[in-house]
Design a protein around this motif. Structure first.
Motif, mmCIF file in Angstrom:
data_model
loop_
_atom_site.group_PDB
_atom_site.id
_atom_site.type_symbol
_atom_site.label_atom_id
_atom_site.label_comp_id
_atom_site.label_asym_id
_atom_site.label_seq_id
_atom_site.Cartn_x
_atom_site.Cartn_y
_atom_site.Cartn_z
ATOM 1 N N HIS A 34 -7.245 5.290 -4.799
ATOM 2 C CA HIS A 34 -6.101 4.673 -4.134
ATOM 3 C C HIS A 34 -5.858 3.274 -4.687
ATOM 4 N N GLY A 35 -6.903 2.494 -4.839
ATOM 5 C CA GLY A 35 -6.748 1.140 -5.381
ATOM 6 C C GLY A 35 -6.206 1.148 -6.797
ATOM 7 N N LEU A 36 -6.668 2.070 -7.608
ATOM 8 C CA LEU A 36 -6.199 2.167 -8.985
ATOM 9 C C LEU A 36 -4.725 2.570 -9.049
ATOM 10 N N ALA A 37 -4.356 3.577 -8.259
ATOM 11 C CA ALA A 37 -2.958 4.023 -8.240
ATOM 12 C C ALA A 37 -2.044 2.927 -7.691
ATOM 13 N N PHE A 38 -2.484 2.254 -6.647
ATOM 14 C CA PHE A 38 -1.683 1.183 -6.054
ATOM 15 C C PHE A 38 -1.485 0.048 -7.050
ATOM 16 N N GLY A 39 -2.559 -0.340 -7.730
ATOM 17 C CA GLY A 39 -2.461 -1.404 -8.725
ATOM 18 C C GLY A 39 -1.564 -1.029 -9.891
ATOM 19 N N ALA A 40 -1.656 0.213 -10.354
ATOM 20 C CA ALA A 40 -0.823 0.657 -11.468
ATOM 21 C C ALA A 40 0.654 0.653 -11.083
ATOM 22 N N LEU A 41 0.962 1.114 -9.884
ATOM 23 C CA LEU A 41 2.359 1.116 -9.435
ATOM 24 C C LEU A 41 2.868 -0.304 -9.193
ATOM 25 N N LEU A 42 1.983 -1.191 -8.755
ATOM 26 C CA LEU A 42 2.370 -2.581 -8.564
ATOM 27 C C LEU A 42 2.714 -3.236 -9.897
ATOM 28 N N LEU A 43 1.900 -2.981 -10.923
ATOM 29 C CA LEU A 43 2.200 -3.502 -12.258
ATOM 30 C C LEU A 43 3.494 -2.916 -12.810
ATOM 31 N N LEU A 44 3.686 -1.628 -12.613
ATOM 32 C CA LEU A 44 4.902 -0.973 -13.084
ATOM 33 C C LEU A 44 6.139 -1.555 -12.406
ATOM 34 N N GLY A 45 6.058 -1.761 -11.106
ATOM 35 C CA GLY A 45 7.183 -2.350 -10.381
ATOM 36 C C GLY A 45 7.461 -3.784 -10.803
ATOM 37 N N GLY A 46 6.413 -4.552 -11.053
ATOM 38 C CA GLY A 46 6.596 -5.920 -11.527
ATOM 39 C C GLY A 46 7.246 -5.975 -12.893
#
Length: 80
Positions: A34-46
């Motif tokens: 969950h942390g990895l997926a959340f971080g990846a989507l956060l970077l993608l959105g940024g």
């Protein structure tokens, strides 16, 4: 936001453990995935907000989320 999301996952772990039969390492995998997926989507959105207008990316994110999540600030109806 990250702490809130991780807290939600940690609260959901006991029902997952009983319902799915997760072991200790399985729960660890759930939290880390969950942390990895959340971080990846956060970077993608940024990055998307850097390339396009930040407001358009925000509206696009809102339009992709399910309608029950739109009024996050509203209290739950009685009986829920």
């Amino acid at each position: 936001m990250v702490v809130l999301s991780t807290s939600v996952v940690n609260v959901a772990l006991p029902p997952l453990r009983h319902g799915v039969g997760l072991s200790g390492t399985g729960r660890s995998w759930v939290v880390n995935a969950h942390g990895l997926a959340f971080g990846a989507l956060l970077l993608l959105g940024g990055r998307a907000a850097d390339l396009a207008d930040a407001r358009r990316v925000l509206v696009a994110g809102w339009s992709c989320s399910p309608p029950p999540r739109w009024p996050l600030g509203w209290p739950a109806p009685p009986g829920c």
